[in-house]
Write a protein that holds these residues in place. Structure first.
Motif, short mmCIF file in Angstrom:
data_model
loop_
_atom_site.label_atom_id
_atom_site.label_comp_id
_atom_site.label_asym_id
_atom_site.label_seq_id
_atom_site.Cartn_x
_atom_site.Cartn_y
_atom_site.Cartn_z
N CYS A 1 0.84 -1.20 0.00
CA CYS A 1 0.00 0.00 0.00
C CYS A 1 0.87 1.25 0.00
O CYS A 1 2.10 1.16 0.04
N TYR B 1 -8.46 6.27 2.30
CA TYR B 1 -7.55 5.14 2.08
C TYR B 1 -6.78 4.80 3.34
O TYR B 1 -6.50 3.63 3.60
N PRO C 1 -5.32 0.02 -2.47
CA PRO C 1 -5.09 1.12 -3.40
C PRO C 1 -3.71 1.74 -3.16
O PRO C 1 -3.28 1.91 -2.02
N CYS D 1 1.83 -1.08 -7.38
CA CYS D 1 1.58 -1.84 -8.61
C CYS D 1 2.78 -2.71 -8.96
O CYS D 1 2.61 -3.88 -9.34
N LEU E 1 -6.25 -8.41 -4.66
CA LEU E 1 -6.32 -6.97 -4.89
C LEU E 1 -7.60 -6.45 -4.25
O LEU E 1 -8.70 -6.87 -4.63
N ASP F 1 -10.07 -3.55 -3.96
CA ASP F 1 -10.42 -2.35 -4.73
C ASP F 1 -11.87 -1.95 -4.41
O ASP F 1 -12.78 -2.21 -5.19
N ASP G 1 -13.36 0.96 -4.31
CA ASP G 1 -13.98 2.13 -4.95
C ASP G 1 -13.58 2.34 -6.40
O ASP G 1 -13.73 3.43 -6.94
N GLY G 2 -13.07 1.31 -7.06
CA GLY G 2 -12.71 1.45 -8.47
C GLY G 2 -11.36 2.08 -8.73
O GLY G 2 -11.05 2.45 -9.87
N HIS G 3 -10.53 2.20 -7.70
CA HIS G 3 -9.19 2.77 -7.85
C HIS G 3 -8.43 2.08 -8.99
O HIS G 3 -7.72 2.73 -9.74
N TYR G 4 -8.58 0.77 -9.09
CA TYR G 4 -7.86 0.00 -10.10
C TYR G 4 -8.71 -0.30 -11.33
O TYR G 4 -8.33 -1.13 -12.15
N VAL H 1 -9.72 -10.42 -7.12
CA VAL H 1 -10.12 -9.02 -6.92
C VAL H 1 -11.32 -9.00 -5.98
O VAL H 1 -12.30 -9.71 -6.23
N SER I 1 -13.91 -6.39 -3.37
CA SER I 1 -14.34 -5.00 -3.17
C SER I 1 -14.55 -4.66 -1.70
O SER I 1 -14.85 -3.51 -1.39
#
Length: 189
Positions: free
Chosen positions: A20, A29, A116, A122, A143, A145, A147-150, A176, A178
């Motif tokens: 992170c 975050y 995130p 990454c 992963l 994610d 809130d759609g960061h990725y 992945v 959420s």
């Protein structure tokens, strides 16, 4: 005791390596990182992180420790001041290079969780995910994610599959999630 024995996770104990941000990011975050740390502790798990005490990296470790989790930080000597080394961890390993850092983090972990983050997050995610896909380890790579960061990155990855540059199996090697509970459940698989 060999280096491998010292750096291997406890038998049967889930030890999650969290990737992170270690730089200032929006407060939501930082809260997410705290939630992950708190939930790791509630499950009786251990944390491995990059050894910094600021931003998300610091918060995940603080909350994990506050809940009773054992925490291990691995940080390159050149980043001890830049990332402000977390001297409160149960074990702080100071190494010479980023490659050594990642190697020790990998050796300590039974699972990997990317929150995130930016290019460093990454880079760590892609390396551990690639080695999973290539069969170099069988540890879960997750992963988180919420809130759609990725979102854009995941779209691009699906495009790589459509164009023939990656296989569908390679995408399936990355889990992945959420929400925190689902992500951590995947880490225990």
């Amino acid at each position: 005791m060999t280096e491998q024995e010292r750096t291997s996770p406890g038998e049967g104990r889930v030890t999650v390596c969290v990737y992170c941000a270690s730089r200032p990011v929006p407060e939501r975050y930082v809260r997410l990182a705290g939630e992950v740390g708190g939930e790791l502790a509630a499950r009786g798990w251990q944390l491995v992180s990059g050894g910094g005490r600021v931003s998300m990296m610091g918060e995940v470790a603080r909350r994990a420790r506050a809940g009773g989790a054992r925490t291990v930080g691995v940080i390159p000597r050149d980043l001890v001041e830049r990332e402000v080394a977390d001297t409160e961890v149960d074990e702080l390993l100071v190494v010479d290079t980023m490659r050594e850092r990642k190697g020790l983090m990998d050796a300590h972990a039974t699972a990997f969780l990317a929150l995130p983050g930016g290019i460093g997050t990454c880079e760590e995610l892609f390396e551990i995910w690639t080695s999973r896909y290539l069969g170099m380890h069988t540890k879960p790579v997750v992963l988180l994610d919420p809130d759609g960061h990725y979102g854009g990155l995941l779209d691009w990855l699906r495009g790589l599959v459509e164009a023939g540059f990656a296989s569908p199996e390679s995408l399936r090697a990355l889990i992945v999630a959420s929400d925190v509970a689902t992500a951590l459940d995947a880490c225990a698989a």
